[in-house]
Write a protein that holds these residues in place. Structure first.
Motif, PDB file in Angstrom:
ATOM      1  N   MET A  45      64.731 149.210  49.242  1.00 14.77           N
ATOM      2  CA  MET A  45      63.611 148.684  50.025  1.00 14.77           C
ATOM      3  C   MET A  45      62.323 149.364  49.559  1.00 14.77           C
ATOM      4  SD  MET A  45      63.027 148.764  54.167  1.00 14.77           S
ATOM      5  CE  MET A  45      64.565 147.919  54.503  1.00 14.77           C
ATOM      6  N   LYS A  46      61.400 148.573  49.053  1.00 16.39           N
ATOM      7  CA  LYS A  46      60.140 149.113  48.533  1.00 16.39           C
ATOM      8  C   LYS A  46      59.081 149.058  49.633  1.00 16.39           C
ATOM      9  CE  LYS A  46      57.413 148.990  44.285  1.00 16.39           C
ATOM     10  NZ  LYS A  46      57.163 148.239  43.018  1.00 16.39           N
ATOM     11  N   ILE A  47      58.599 150.225  50.041  1.00 22.70           N
ATOM     12  CA  ILE A  47      57.692 150.347  51.185  1.00 22.70           C
ATOM     13  C   ILE A  47      56.301 150.738  50.711  1.00 22.70           C
ATOM     14  CG2 ILE A  47      57.236 151.594  53.330  1.00 22.70           C
ATOM     15  CD1 ILE A  47      60.262 152.018  53.582  1.00 22.70           C
ATOM     16  N   ALA A  48      55.284 150.071  51.275  1.00 22.50           N
ATOM     17  CA  ALA A  48      53.886 150.378  50.962  1.00 22.50           C
ATOM     18  C   ALA A  48      53.092 150.531  52.251  1.00 22.50           C
ATOM     19  CB  ALA A  48      53.281 149.283  50.089  1.00 22.50           C
ATOM     20  N   PHE A  49      51.973 151.256  52.155  1.00 16.41           N
ATOM     21  CA  PHE A  49      51.083 151.466  53.302  1.00 16.41           C
ATOM     22  C   PHE A  49      49.691 150.966  52.963  1.00 16.41           C
ATOM     23  CE2 PHE A  49      54.338 153.938  55.122  1.00 16.41           C
ATOM     24  CZ  PHE A  49      53.971 154.367  56.394  1.00 16.41           C
ATOM     25  N   ILE A  50      49.073 150.284  53.918  1.00 20.44           N
ATOM     26  CA  ILE A  50      47.638 149.982  53.871  1.00 20.44           C
ATOM     27  C   ILE A  50      46.995 150.808  54.972  1.00 20.44           C
ATOM     28  CG2 ILE A  50      45.856 148.219  54.097  1.00 20.44           C
ATOM     29  CD1 ILE A  50      47.929 146.144  53.222  1.00 20.44           C
ATOM     30  N   ILE A  97      51.928 134.633  59.097  1.00 24.89           N
ATOM     31  CA  ILE A  97      53.267 135.185  59.337  1.00 24.89           C
ATOM     32  C   ILE A  97      54.270 134.065  59.589  1.00 24.89           C
ATOM     33  CG2 ILE A  97      54.650 136.581  60.938  1.00 24.89           C
ATOM     34  CD1 ILE A  97      52.119 138.342  61.313  1.00 24.89           C
ATOM     35  N   ASP A  98      53.873 133.086  60.400  1.00 22.77           N
ATOM     36  CA  ASP A  98      54.762 131.964  60.689  1.00 22.77           C
ATOM     37  C   ASP A  98      55.084 131.182  59.420  1.00 22.77           C
ATOM     38  OD1 ASP A  98      54.799 132.616  63.355  1.00 22.77           O
ATOM     39  OD2 ASP A  98      53.320 131.120  63.957  1.00 22.77           O
ATOM     40  N   THR A  99      54.069 130.946  58.595  1.00 26.33           N
ATOM     41  CA  THR A  99      54.275 130.189  57.365  1.00 26.33           C
ATOM     42  C   THR A  99      55.196 130.937  56.408  1.00 26.33           C
ATOM     43  OG1 THR A  99      52.099 129.137  57.557  1.00 26.33           O
ATOM     44  CG2 THR A  99      53.117 129.145  55.370  1.00 26.33           C
ATOM     45  N   ALA A 100      55.011 132.257  56.322  1.00 27.72           N
ATOM     46  CA  ALA A 100      55.805 133.068  55.391  1.00 27.72           C
ATOM     47  C   ALA A 100      57.199 133.368  55.925  1.00 27.72           C
ATOM     48  CB  ALA A 100      55.070 134.371  55.085  1.00 27.72           C
ATOM     49  N   CYS A 101      57.394 133.216  57.238  1.00 28.83           N
ATOM     50  CA  CYS A 101      58.693 133.504  57.877  1.00 28.83           C
ATOM     51  C   CYS A 101      59.160 134.937  57.570  1.00 28.83           C
ATOM     52  CB  CYS A 101      59.750 132.499  57.425  1.00 28.83           C
ATOM     53  SG  CYS A 101      59.438 130.825  57.987  1.00 28.83           S
ATOM     54  N   VAL A 102      58.260 135.907  57.752  1.00 27.54           N
ATOM     55  CA  VAL A 102      58.608 137.303  57.495  1.00 27.54           C
ATOM     56  C   VAL A 102      58.759 138.045  58.822  1.00 27.54           C
ATOM     57  CG1 VAL A 102      57.521 137.389  55.228  1.00 27.54           C
ATOM     58  CG2 VAL A 102      56.155 137.937  57.262  1.00 27.54           C
ATOM     59  N   ILE A 103      59.525 139.120  58.805  1.00 23.15           N
ATOM     60  CA  ILE A 103      59.695 139.985  59.978  1.00 23.15           C
ATOM     61  C   ILE A 103      58.366 140.670  60.297  1.00 23.15           C
ATOM     62  CG2 ILE A 103      60.898 142.005  60.908  1.00 23.15           C
ATOM     63  CD1 ILE A 103      62.745 139.636  60.542  1.00 23.15           C
ATOM     64  N   SER A 104      58.025 140.717  61.589  1.00 25.82           N
ATOM     65  CA  SER A 104      56.813 141.438  62.001  1.00 25.82           C
ATOM     66  C   SER A 104      57.112 142.302  63.210  1.00 25.82           C
ATOM     67  CB  SER A 104      55.681 140.460  62.339  1.00 25.82           C
ATOM     68  OG  SER A 104      55.953 139.766  63.552  1.00 25.82           O
ATOM     69  N   GLN A 105      56.460 143.456  63.248  1.00 29.65           N
ATOM     70  CA  GLN A 105      56.560 144.355  64.404  1.00 29.65           C
ATOM     71  C   GLN A 105      55.245 145.094  64.556  1.00 29.65           C
ATOM     72  OE1 GLN A 105      60.186 146.618  64.856  1.00 29.65           O
ATOM     73  NE2 GLN A 105      59.106 148.340  65.797  1.00 29.65           N
ATOM     74  N   VAL A 106      54.864 145.334  65.803  1.00 33.28           N
ATOM     75  CA  VAL A 106      53.633 146.071  66.112  1.00 33.28           C
ATOM     76  C   VAL A 106      54.001 147.368  66.818  1.00 33.28           C
ATOM     77  CG1 VAL A 106      51.450 146.007  67.404  1.00 33.28           C
ATOM     78  CG2 VAL A 106      52.246 143.973  66.175  1.00 33.28           C
ATOM     79  N   GLY A 107      53.219 148.417  66.568  1.00 32.66           N
ATOM     80  CA  GLY A 107      53.565 149.766  66.985  1.00 32.66           C
ATOM     81  C   GLY A 107      53.362 150.083  68.455  1.00 32.66           C
ATOM     82  N   PHE A 158      62.768 148.662  63.354  1.00 32.51           N
ATOM     83  CA  PHE A 158      62.090 147.792  62.393  1.00 32.51           C
ATOM     84  C   PHE A 158      62.848 147.736  61.069  1.00 32.51           C
ATOM     85  CE2 PHE A 158      58.856 147.640  58.896  1.00 32.51           C
ATOM     86  CZ  PHE A 158      58.578 146.282  58.984  1.00 32.51           C
ATOM     87  N   ILE A 159      63.257 148.883  60.562  1.00 29.50           N
ATOM     88  CA  ILE A 159      64.004 148.917  59.302  1.00 29.50           C
ATOM     89  C   ILE A 159      65.321 148.156  59.454  1.00 29.50           C
ATOM     90  CG2 ILE A 159      65.176 150.408  57.642  1.00 29.50           C
ATOM     91  CD1 ILE A 159      62.104 150.450  57.443  1.00 29.50           C
ATOM     92  N   ASP A 160      65.978 148.305  60.592  1.00 28.62           N
ATOM     93  CA  ASP A 160      67.199 147.538  60.852  1.00 28.62           C
ATOM     94  C   ASP A 160      66.917 146.042  60.834  1.00 28.62           C
ATOM     95  OD1 ASP A 160      68.695 149.841  61.112  1.00 28.62           O
ATOM     96  OD2 ASP A 160      68.693 149.831  63.311  1.00 28.62           O
ATOM     97  N   ALA A 161      65.817 145.643  61.446  1.00 26.49           N
ATOM     98  CA  ALA A 161      65.454 144.224  61.502  1.00 26.49           C
ATOM     99  C   ALA A 161      65.203 143.668  60.113  1.00 26.49           C
ATOM    100  CB  ALA A 161      64.215 144.037  62.376  1.00 26.49           C
ATOM    101  N   VAL A 162      64.536 144.459  59.272  1.00 23.51           N
ATOM    102  CA  VAL A 162      64.251 144.014  57.906  1.00 23.51           C
ATOM    103  C   VAL A 162      65.549 143.866  57.121  1.00 23.51           C
ATOM    104  CG1 VAL A 162      63.110 144.610  55.729  1.00 23.51           C
ATOM    105  CG2 VAL A 162      61.941 145.026  57.908  1.00 23.51           C
ATOM    106  N   GLU A 163      66.417 144.857  57.228  1.00 23.64           N
ATOM    107  CA  GLU A 163      67.672 144.814  56.471  1.00 23.64           C
ATOM    108  C   GLU A 163      68.565 143.649  56.909  1.00 23.64           C
ATOM    109  OE1 GLU A 163      68.548 149.196  54.750  1.00 23.64           O
ATOM    110  OE2 GLU A 163      69.317 148.816  56.773  1.00 23.64           O
ATOM    111  N   ALA A 164      68.547 143.356  58.208  1.00 24.82           N
ATOM    112  CA  ALA A 164      69.370 142.265  58.729  1.00 24.82           C
ATOM    113  C   ALA A 164      68.644 140.922  58.699  1.00 24.82           C
ATOM    114  CB  ALA A 164      69.791 142.578  60.160  1.00 24.82           C
ATOM    115  N   ASN A 165      67.331 140.973  58.357  1.00 22.82           N
ATOM    116  CA  ASN A 165      66.475 139.773  58.422  1.00 22.82           C
ATOM    117  C   ASN A 165      66.589 139.118  59.791  1.00 22.82           C
ATOM    118  OD1 ASN A 165      64.592 137.927  57.430  1.00 22.82           O
ATOM    119  ND2 ASN A 165      66.169 136.501  56.756  1.00 22.82           N
ATOM    120  N   GLU A 166      66.439 139.945  60.817  1.00 25.25           N
ATOM    121  CA  GLU A 166      66.644 139.506  62.194  1.00 25.25           C
ATOM    122  C   GLU A 166      65.448 139.895  63.069  1.00 25.25           C
ATOM    123  OE1 GLU A 166      67.262 137.799  65.103  1.00 25.25           O
ATOM    124  OE2 GLU A 166      69.135 137.570  63.941  1.00 25.25           O
TER     125      GLU A 166
END
Length: 319
Positions: free
Chosen positions: A1-6, A107-117, A276-284
């Motif tokens: 899993m390649k992680i980046a920060f903005i 986000i909806d168009t890309a269908c990617v996992i999102s989470q807010v802190g 969040f990491i679990d959600a990304v790995e499971a795509n859930e």
């Protein structure tokens, strides 16, 4: 899993520590402060950038953490979504609904996992309170965030950047009462300025009444000029039910004839990253308790509170 920060100032350090605990490395970081970007990149053995678009094009990250002030939000999160990255966004997600809506669409168009802190949703005391409330219909929720702000974040006291304490800080309380009582339909807020010299150019003490779509009522108080005991707390009321969540770890109250006295061990800061990491790995997306779209609803409540401060009127919450 390649992680980046903005953005790698402030809260980013908390998220970095959680990732380190999870043994997840960071591949790239971006910050408009080149020196800070270089320093953090050196600490993480990562690549450093000052332009997020360049980082996304060069690195193709799987996950992007965005940790920037409200007023800095433009297209960063939407651009990361369009690149296909899963998204973790520090609260609040923007300082205006137009930016937040555009990002939601991306986000909806890309269908990617999102989470807010919103870490309080992941704490032991919140989980326990959810269990205790069960099917009880809550009639009232109120809370407070009482602090004296220092100079560690010089942008914080500028309304132009932060949109004030309710949007930037007390958002945690607004979000948690929403988590328990549902969506807010109307707000009515009052505030006072010039209480303390040099802290903020906005209302430093505010009260905000809430009307929930369920019919429940609430109230949230904030100040940035004085600390207090139990300065971050949320209270819930239902039939024969009273619970007080003193963040991060205390839960006290009464459920019928039973006295509640519970102390948690996990404040939610680490668990939110692990979930969040679990959600990304499971795509859930269902693993996430605080999606970007849901966080926009919290933003809408606090922006409506700001409008009420200006107009002196009851304001409808507009999403």
């Amino acid at each position: 899993m390649k992680i980046a920060f903005i953005g790698v100032g402030g809260i980013a350090g908390n998220y970095r520590r959680s990732l380190k605990q999870l043994q997840r490395s960071i591949a790239a970081v971006c910050d408009i402060n080149a020196e800070r970007a270089a320093t953090v990149a050196h600490e993480e053995n990562a690549s450093a950038y000052t332009n997020h678009g360049e980082m996304l094009r060069n690195e193709h990250p799987d996950v992007v953490f965005t940790c920037i002030p409200p007023g800095a939000h433009t297209t960063q999160v939407a651009d990361a979504a369009k690149s296909g990255a899963a998204l973790f966004v520090a609260k609040p997600v923007a300082q205006d609904l137009e930016t937040a809506r555009r990002t939601c669409d991306a986000i909806d168009t890309a269908c990617v996992i999102s989470q807010v802190g919103y870490m309080a949703r992941y704490s032991d005391i919140t989980e326990k309170a959810k269990e205790l409330v069960g099917d009880t219909k809550l009639a009232m929720g109120f809370g407070r965030f009482l602090a004296r702000m220092g100079s560690s974040h010089p942008w914080w006291g500028r309304y132009e950047v932060s949109r004030g304490q309710m949007v930037e800080q007390t958002t945690h309380v607004f979000d948690l009462v929403r988590y328990f009582l549902g969506d807010v339909s109307h707000v009515h807020a009052y505030g006072i300025k010039n209480v303390s010299e040099g802290i903020a150019d906005f209302d430093e003490c505010t009260v905000c009444n809430l009307q929930f779509e369920s019919g429940a009522v609430g109230n949230i108080t904030s100040t940035c000029v004085a600390r207090a005991h139990d300065n971050f707390a949320t209270e819930l009321v239902g039939d024969a039910l009273y619970l007080k969540l003193t963040h991060d770890l205390g839960l006290r109250g009464q459920l019928g004839d039973e006295a509640i006295d519970y102390t948690g061990t996990e404040a939610g800061y680490f668990r939110q990253i692990a979930r969040f990491i679990d959600a990304v790995e499971a795509n859930e997306q269902g693993f996430v308790r605080s999606s970007y779209a849901d966080a926009v609803k919290t933003l809408a409540v606090t922006l409506a509170a700001n409008r009420s401060l200006e107009t002196g009127e009851v304001e409808r919450v507009r999403i």
